[in-house]
Design an enzyme around this catalytic site. Sequence first.
Site, PDB file in Angstrom:
ATOM      1  N   ASP A 197     -14.004  15.073 -24.337  1.00  0.00           N
ATOM      2  CA  ASP A 197     -15.212  15.883 -24.205  1.00  0.00           C
ATOM      3  C   ASP A 197     -16.294  14.918 -23.725  1.00  0.00           C
ATOM      4  OD1 ASP A 197     -16.990  18.050 -24.412  1.00  0.00           O
ATOM      5  OD2 ASP A 197     -17.597  17.417 -26.415  1.00  0.00           O
ATOM      6  N   GLU A 217     -12.924  17.993 -20.065  1.00  0.00           N
ATOM      7  CA  GLU A 217     -13.724  19.197 -19.867  1.00  0.00           C
ATOM      8  C   GLU A 217     -14.351  19.172 -18.477  1.00  0.00           C
ATOM      9  OE1 GLU A 217     -16.295  21.211 -22.973  1.00  0.00           O
ATOM     10  OE2 GLU A 217     -17.806  20.304 -21.682  1.00  0.00           O
ATOM     11  N   ASP A 234     -18.294  17.138 -30.952  1.00  0.00           N
ATOM     12  CA  ASP A 234     -17.672  16.551 -29.761  1.00  0.00           C
ATOM     13  C   ASP A 234     -16.223  16.156 -30.044  1.00  0.00           C
ATOM     14  OD1 ASP A 234     -20.345  16.066 -28.112  1.00  0.00           O
ATOM     15  OD2 ASP A 234     -20.666  15.316 -30.142  1.00  0.00           O
TER      16      ASP A 234
END
Length: 179
Positions: free
Chosen positions: A7, A68, A141
């Site tokens: 992330d 991501e 996160d």
Amino acid sequence: MRVLGVDPGLTRCGVGVVEGVAGRPLTMVGVGVVRTPVDADLSHRLLAVEQGIEQWMDEHRPEFVAVERVFSQHNVRTVMGTAQASAVAMLCAARRGIPVALHTPSEVKAAVTGTGRADKAQVGAMVTRLLRLAAPPKPADAADALALAICHIWRAPAQNRLQQAVARHAVHATKGRTA
């Protein structure tokens, strides 16, 4: 299959490793956050992200990296930092010959929770449940990184079949033109 989920972020870059195959219980191998000081020079922050991701790759030896996909937000500065951290993760994987997959936030949320509009708490709760953890990983996160890895494990077989079908179609289309 062992997947490192990333992330991306400059201040907090979530990392999580999940192992398993679609249709079977998954196992969390590791989870954490690579942090950089807000007041450090951008180049040094990117270097710290790179060093942190490299350490995770050395320790956990992932077969795939799921990152991501950066999407447009109103705050261009935030998007730039996220995109730069994302590029660092992809570079680290490419350097080692590890395949990289990009997943959108809504794709990850839909895979893990059933809805692409889930909030952070819902994602954390489902990650906790799916990986049979005692508590949601903190900060968010870290949970998001695990969600990315889960999403990739569950979606990779279907994506691979689609890619193979497209490749077969391209071969047949090419043969049809040359005949």
